[in-house]
Design a protein around this motif. Structure first.
Motif, PDB file in Angstrom:
ATOM      1  N   ILE A  38     -15.705 -63.881  26.926  1.00  0.00           N
ATOM      2  CA  ILE A  38     -16.432 -65.167  27.440  1.00  0.00           C
ATOM      3  C   ILE A  38     -17.426 -65.493  26.710  1.00  0.00           C
ATOM      4  O   ILE A  38     -18.078 -66.579  26.644  1.00  0.00           O
ATOM      5  CB  ILE A  38     -17.113 -64.563  28.754  1.00  0.00           C
ATOM      6  CG1 ILE A  38     -17.252 -65.862  29.915  1.00  0.00           C
ATOM      7  CG2 ILE A  38     -18.546 -63.662  28.454  1.00  0.00           C
ATOM      8  CD1 ILE A  38     -16.028 -66.249  30.362  1.00  0.00           C
ATOM      9  N   LEU A  39     -17.746 -64.869  25.511  1.00  0.00           N
ATOM     10  CA  LEU A  39     -18.796 -65.317  24.411  1.00  0.00           C
ATOM     11  C   LEU A  39     -18.242 -66.253  23.476  1.00  0.00           C
ATOM     12  O   LEU A  39     -18.921 -66.936  22.729  1.00  0.00           O
ATOM     13  CB  LEU A  39     -19.378 -64.294  23.785  1.00  0.00           C
ATOM     14  CG  LEU A  39     -20.219 -63.210  24.663  1.00  0.00           C
ATOM     15  CD1 LEU A  39     -20.747 -61.908  23.855  1.00  0.00           C
ATOM     16  CD2 LEU A  39     -21.412 -64.072  25.470  1.00  0.00           C
ATOM     17  N   VAL A  40     -16.963 -66.363  23.433  1.00  0.00           N
ATOM     18  CA  VAL A  40     -16.485 -67.366  22.482  1.00  0.00           C
ATOM     19  C   VAL A  40     -16.548 -68.877  22.989  1.00  0.00           C
ATOM     20  O   VAL A  40     -16.659 -69.286  24.052  1.00  0.00           O
ATOM     21  CB  VAL A  40     -14.841 -67.005  22.585  1.00  0.00           C
ATOM     22  CG1 VAL A  40     -14.126 -68.252  21.817  1.00  0.00           C
ATOM     23  CG2 VAL A  40     -14.327 -65.923  21.877  1.00  0.00           C
ATOM     24  N   ALA A  41     -16.937 -69.658  22.063  1.00  0.00           N
ATOM     25  CA  ALA A  41     -17.509 -71.017  22.336  1.00  0.00           C
ATOM     26  C   ALA A  41     -16.346 -71.641  23.202  1.00  0.00           C
ATOM     27  O   ALA A  41     -15.280 -71.763  22.704  1.00  0.00           O
ATOM     28  CB  ALA A  41     -17.863 -71.511  20.885  1.00  0.00           C
ATOM     29  N   GLY A  42     -16.774 -72.266  24.162  1.00  0.00           N
ATOM     30  CA  GLY A  42     -15.804 -73.007  25.158  1.00  0.00           C
ATOM     31  C   GLY A  42     -15.065 -72.254  26.021  1.00  0.00           C
ATOM     32  O   GLY A  42     -14.147 -72.961  27.012  1.00  0.00           O
TER      33      GLY A  42
END
Length: 217
Positions: free
Chosen positions: A169-173
């Motif tokens: 969920i921390l991955v951009a987008g």
């Protein structure tokens, strides 16, 4: 004698559930040594109860038990995490399909409320809160499916992915895509479309797996 016999079982069940929760939330970390005396003090139970609960967690693949060396929270490799997600995709796709057939109107309303909460957390930039609602939604879908075997297997698999819980969920987008995927799953269940619900859930967890693969590079 008869009236008191269930008490140890209930105490073990409670200790198991509490330790399971501590591992799932990351309070007890991967590879952390689990000392019976310390856990007994924290849980306010006997060491025998803790020992029995740890054996059950070991049987579930959540804890590693080594003779003469005690117990540790089991470490899941990136490769194994991908395999677990593949199996989860199959089981949770089945659960979504069953939920589309079996969910009550009240359960569907609950799913919509949870998705709405996910949207609010996303707008606020609260990714931790979003992730908590995410877990709640998956649990609600599994509950609505009324498939006990799938529910039991999924619970064991989810508990092994603790340290991967927030990575994707921390991955951009990713959060915005995740929200759209969850909305599609709930819409399909609400429309009583089992094929679409199964496809949407399988697609969602496939994307989680792909994102995890990219995130570890």
């Amino acid at each position: 004698m008869t009236s008191s016999s269930p008490r140890p079982t209930r105490a073990v069940d409670d200790a198991y559930d509490r330790l399971h929760a501590k591992i799932f939330t990351g309070e007890l970390l991967p590879n952390e040594r689990l000392v019976e005396a310390d856990l007994a003090e924290r849980l306010k139970v006997s060491r025998a109860i803790v020992r029995t609960a740890l054996v059950r967690l070991g049987q579930d693949g959540i804890v590693t038990l080594t003779p003469h060396r005690g117990a540790r929270v089991r470490v899941v490799t990136d490769a194994e995490a991908a395999e677990i997600l593949q199996v989860r995709a199959m089981l949770e796709a089945l659960a979504a399909r069953q939920a589309a057939v079996r969910a009550t109107a009240r359960e569907i309303d609950r799913l919509r409320r949870i998705v709405a909460g996910m949207g609010r957390r996303l707008e606020e930039g609260d990714l931790l809160g979003y992730s908590e609602h995410n877990a709640e939604l998956h649990a609600a879908i599994i509950e609505a499916a009324r498939h006990e075997t799938a529910a039991r297997l999924i619970a064991g698999l989810r508990a092994q992915l603790v340290r991967f819980q927030f990575r994707t969920i921390l991955v951009a987008g990713r959060a915005a895509h995740s929200y759209a995927e969850h909305t599609a799953i709930v819409d399909a269940i609400a429309d009583r479309d089992p094929d679409a619900a199964e496809t949407a859930m399988r697609g969602h967890l496939s994307q989680v797996e792909a994102t995890l693969s990219r995130a570890k590079r």
